[in-house]
Design a protein around this motif. Sequence first.
Motif, PDB file in Angstrom:
ATOM      1  N   LEU A   1      65.545  97.167  69.962  1.00 24.41           N
ATOM      2  CA  LEU A   1      66.443  96.998  68.286  1.00 24.41           C
ATOM      3  C   LEU A   1      66.883  98.700  68.198  1.00 24.41           C
ATOM      4  N   MET A   2      66.504  99.367  68.650  1.00 21.48           N
ATOM      5  CA  MET A   2      67.144 100.498  68.817  1.00 21.48           C
ATOM      6  C   MET A   2      68.435 100.524  69.275  1.00 21.48           C
ATOM      7  N   ALA A   3      69.586 100.491  70.429  1.00 23.80           N
ATOM      8  CA  ALA A   3      70.249  99.952  71.293  1.00 23.80           C
ATOM      9  C   ALA A   3      70.596  98.923  70.957  1.00 23.80           C
ATOM     10  N   GLU A   4      69.816  98.230  69.974  1.00 23.03           N
ATOM     11  CA  GLU A   4      71.476  97.517  69.290  1.00 23.03           C
ATOM     12  C   GLU A   4      72.064  98.570  68.307  1.00 23.03           C
ATOM     13  N   LEU A   5      70.704  99.924  66.984  1.00 23.31           N
ATOM     14  CA  LEU A   5      71.170 100.305  65.613  1.00 23.31           C
ATOM     15  C   LEU A   5      72.761 100.934  66.676  1.00 23.31           C
ATOM     16  N   TYR A   6      72.141 102.027  67.592  1.00 19.00           N
ATOM     17  CA  TYR A   6      72.671 102.781  68.525  1.00 19.00           C
ATOM     18  C   TYR A   6      73.886 102.297  69.005  1.00 19.00           C
ATOM     19  N   SER A   7      74.422 100.949  68.495  1.00 20.90           N
ATOM     20  CA  SER A   7      75.260 100.297  69.655  1.00 20.90           C
ATOM     21  C   SER A   7      77.088 100.224  68.785  1.00 20.90           C
ATOM     22  N   GLY A   8      77.015 101.808  67.626  1.00 23.08           N
ATOM     23  CA  GLY A   8      78.458 101.503  66.924  1.00 23.08           C
ATOM     24  C   GLY A   8      78.340  99.597  66.214  1.00 23.08           C
ATOM     25  N   ASN A   9      77.830  98.332  66.254  1.00 23.11           N
ATOM     26  CA  ASN A   9      77.950  97.665  66.002  1.00 23.11           C
ATOM     27  C   ASN A   9      77.887  97.564  64.367  1.00 23.11           C
ATOM     28  N   PRO A  10      77.829  96.850  63.624  1.00 18.82           N
ATOM     29  CA  PRO A  10      77.728  96.192  61.505  1.00 18.82           C
ATOM     30  C   PRO A  10      75.619  97.192  61.668  1.00 18.82           C
ATOM     31  N   LEU A  11      75.741  97.654  61.153  1.00 18.95           N
ATOM     32  CA  LEU A  11      74.253  98.203  60.464  1.00 18.95           C
ATOM     33  C   LEU A  11      73.569  96.856  59.785  1.00 18.95           C
ATOM     34  N   PRO A  12      72.021  96.684  59.803  1.00 17.75           N
ATOM     35  CA  PRO A  12      72.429  95.451  58.568  1.00 17.75           C
ATOM     36  C   PRO A  12      71.400  96.404  57.758  1.00 17.75           C
ATOM     37  N   ASP A  13      71.373  95.523  57.130  1.00 18.19           N
ATOM     38  CA  ASP A  13      70.394  95.588  55.244  1.00 18.19           C
ATOM     39  C   ASP A  13      68.724  96.188  55.281  1.00 18.19           C
ATOM     40  N   THR A  14      68.751  95.435  56.287  1.00 21.91           N
ATOM     41  CA  THR A  14      67.619  95.392  55.949  1.00 21.91           C
ATOM     42  C   THR A  14      66.634  95.351  57.835  1.00 21.91           C
ATOM     43  N   ILE A  15      65.633  95.265  57.633  1.00 22.38           N
ATOM     44  CA  ILE A  15      64.678  95.432  58.868  1.00 22.38           C
ATOM     45  C   ILE A  15      63.588  95.503  59.114  1.00 22.38           C
ATOM     46  N   PHE A  16      63.341  93.976  59.754  1.00 19.96           N
ATOM     47  CA  PHE A  16      61.603  93.238  59.658  1.00 19.96           C
ATOM     48  C   PHE A  16      61.080  93.792  61.025  1.00 19.96           C
ATOM     49  N   LEU A  17      59.810  94.703  60.784  1.00 20.55           N
ATOM     50  CA  LEU A  17      59.710  95.582  61.933  1.00 20.55           C
ATOM     51  C   LEU A  17      58.469  94.939  62.539  1.00 20.55           C
ATOM     52  N   ASP A  18      57.811  94.566  63.018  1.00 19.11           N
ATOM     53  CA  ASP A  18      56.713  94.716  63.098  1.00 19.11           C
ATOM     54  C   ASP A  18      56.077  96.239  64.235  1.00 19.11           C
ATOM     55  N   LEU A  19      54.507  96.045  64.145  1.00 19.00           N
ATOM     56  CA  LEU A  19      53.953  97.733  64.085  1.00 19.00           C
ATOM     57  C   LEU A  19      53.658  97.499  65.778  1.00 19.00           C
ATOM     58  N   ARG A  20      53.066  96.347  66.489  1.00 20.16           N
ATOM     59  CA  ARG A  20      52.640  96.601  67.948  1.00 20.16           C
ATOM     60  C   ARG A  20      53.793  95.542  68.877  1.00 20.16           C
ATOM     61  N   MET A  21      54.413  96.684  68.713  1.00 25.30           N
ATOM     62  CA  MET A  21      55.460  95.450  70.312  1.00 25.30           C
ATOM     63  C   MET A  21      55.336  96.762  71.537  1.00 25.30           C
ATOM     64  N   PRO A  22      55.374  95.900  72.743  1.00 28.09           N
ATOM     65  CA  PRO A  22      55.360  96.820  73.417  1.00 28.09           C
ATOM     66  C   PRO A  22      57.074  97.194  74.133  1.00 28.09           C
ATOM     67  N   LEU A  23      56.921  98.390  75.014  1.00 28.68           N
ATOM     68  CA  LEU A  23      58.401  99.432  75.281  1.00 28.68           C
ATOM     69  C   LEU A  23      58.223 100.935  74.004  1.00 28.68           C
ATOM     70  N   MET A  24      58.290 100.266  72.802  1.00 31.86           N
ATOM     71  CA  MET A  24      58.053 101.347  72.073  1.00 31.86           C
ATOM     72  C   MET A  24      57.960 100.343  70.343  1.00 31.86           C
TER      73      MET A  24
END
Length: 145
Positions: free
Chosen positions: A41-64
């Motif tokens: 998710l963070m890699a996509e947000l940093y990629s320079g591609n268009p940003l989303p209007d909203t993010i649905f974000l689970d709390l318990r995920m691996p790695l981050m």
Amino acid sequence: MNPISIFLADDDRDDREIFMDALSELPIETSVKQFENGVDLMAELYSGNPLPDTIFLDLRMPLMDGFECLSDIRNIPELSEIQIIIYSTSYNQNEVDQLKEGGANQYIKKPNSYNQLKTILYKSLRPFQNTSSRKNDALNFSVIV
């Protein structure tokens, strides 16, 4: 009108599929990118591609996890306008308070019923249907359990 751009970050494939199925039945045009963990998710947000209007974000995920993602997103000025909806199977009032203080816009406990999910998604996304308010009007923090 442009579709509502959504990023869905959730490590549970079944939960993502149910989310997408429910979303497809709503009278709201959306565009969704899915992520299995916070790192992607963070890699996509940093990629320079268009940003989303909203993010649905689970709390318990691996790695981050969702807490780390929320903190990172809110600490980057270019990302600070994105609406963040926490979407989790658990409900803990201390965590909800922490997430509110951390800048989440909404907290949704994943419902047990498919119809409840459709209703919740519709209520959560309806404010985004007005294109002019997508980036300017922050959602008042709300909890749906």
